[in-house]
Design an enzyme around this catalytic site. Sequence first.
Site, PDB file in Angstrom:
ATOM      1  N   GLU A 197       0.825  -1.205   0.000  1.00 18.45           N
ATOM      2  CA  GLU A 197       0.000   0.000   0.000  1.00 18.45           C
ATOM      3  C   GLU A 197       0.859   1.255   0.000  1.00 18.45           C
ATOM      4  OE1 GLU A 197      -3.115  -0.232   2.968  1.00 18.45           O
ATOM      5  OE2 GLU A 197      -4.063  -1.924   1.940  1.00 18.45           O
ATOM      6  N   GLU A 320      -5.120  -8.570  -0.872  1.00 17.83           N
ATOM      7  CA  GLU A 320      -5.956  -8.269   0.293  1.00 17.83           C
ATOM      8  C   GLU A 320      -7.398  -8.118  -0.181  1.00 17.83           C
ATOM      9  OE1 GLU A 320      -4.809  -5.257   3.127  1.00 17.83           O
ATOM     10  OE2 GLU A 320      -2.656  -5.677   2.853  1.00 17.83           O
TER      11      GLU A 320
END
Length: 517
Positions: A197, A320
């Site tokens: 991220e 994810e």
Amino acid sequence: MKATLLRKFAFGLTLAAFSAQAQNPVSITVSSSAQGPVISKYIYSHFAEHLGHSIYGGFYVGDTSKIPNTNGIRNDVVAALRKMKIPSLRWPGGCFADTYHWRDGVGPKDKRPAIVNRWWGGVTEDNSFGTHDFLNMCELLGADPYVAGNVGSGTVQELADWVQYATSDSKNPMSDLRKANGRDKPWGVRFWGVGNEAWGCGGNMTAEYYANEFRKYSTFMANSDGEGKIFRIASGANSGDYNWTETLMKNIPHNLIEGIALHHYAVIDWNNKSSASEFSEKQYFQSMRQALLMDSLVTKHARIMDKYDPKKRIALVVDEWGGWYDVEKGTNPGFLFQQNTMRDALIAGTTLNIFNNHADRVRMANLAQCINVLQSVILTDQQKMILTPTYHVMEMYNVHQDATLLPLTINNDTSYGMGNEKLPAVSASASKDKSGVVHITLTNIDPAHQQKIALNLSGLNLKNVSGRILTSAKVQDHNTFTEPEKVKPVAFKGASLKGSNLDVNLPPVSVVVLTLN
């Protein structure tokens, strides 16, 4: 108004009260001639972060624990995950990965420095579970490790050294250090994430900046032995950030990258996520809408990737995904512990069908997370362990692993609606394994109506059908430590095969796996 009141009354009652089936049948045609891609087993992978009781108390209890363990790893967890056929496990994060310095977690445990887990609850991380513990655990699980490297607060040299430590068998400082720490042969780690991220907790970078960082890190990550080529995964987009994918695909040379990630959670509202087990039908509908959005996201990100990589060499890695709700009352808000209901089973079933049907580009996905965090497959409480509805879906669906996709078309006239919005009630995917056995997975997200499914299987020459079903009386139903088997798979008797026609009566809120030969 009257219809609305009736729906509110109906939601949460037993499935037996809704034996009436929807007006229009769903017709599905399964292709016998089109050669689909192989559904990579890695689509069924998982995720374990240093977060709450995922590692400590979940996987790892220490070798002095009274809970039966192998070198500190819970034996009951190992047995359950092996039965589920876990293909790969991502570690150590998540946001934690970009604050993790791997040398803190190797060597004598009593000499490892402690740190504060700034992302998840501000608790002390004593680093007693490190590289050796994780990679040896993966060997127990029969799973391939997926290691997320530190780009946010680390260095190129640090990550390059970690790759060499885990993969090199030649004479060099990192393999010497590994041997000194008790491991002679390398683990041969193939999957490596280059940060996590990067657009957020991994550094709040722009796509252009991260693309350059990735190029630099990736250049120095090759296994110096030239054996077992590593698989480098870029920190990819957040849900619908298509510019992120476009920028990376355009600016990263394709000889430096094997995969690009995508993260998407079925979240109703990030500021008001609602309860995991006490939710209304409106909240259920909103959750399923967000889960089904995955199909559009994968389609659009894949379309961008196709523009730069028409041969589909680079994998889309959805590392994810899952449902995200408020934590359970009385638990640490930084530990992200939530219950797991039939809603989660349906999120899992529909999402896995989506991944299967996009197997030409989606070649790895990691449910978040494996134990005691978010949409877990296992929950633990001291010596107790329970399997969640999501676990059962993952175990049922493992028949698709490394099977050949059988493309299908759905004439989904039946929809599940609320107000002016409608969602497809039924999702499906199909595959043929190496022995010629066909498996079809079906979900019905409608909480009030069974669905009549008419499948056309022409050309497949199938004679027998059997099945398993996961369903329960209410969408909110879940397993607890006092009632650990309230939701579990049972034999399914609602399918009838006549020639090339397969008729299925799919109950409300159900996940079904059919086996045909």
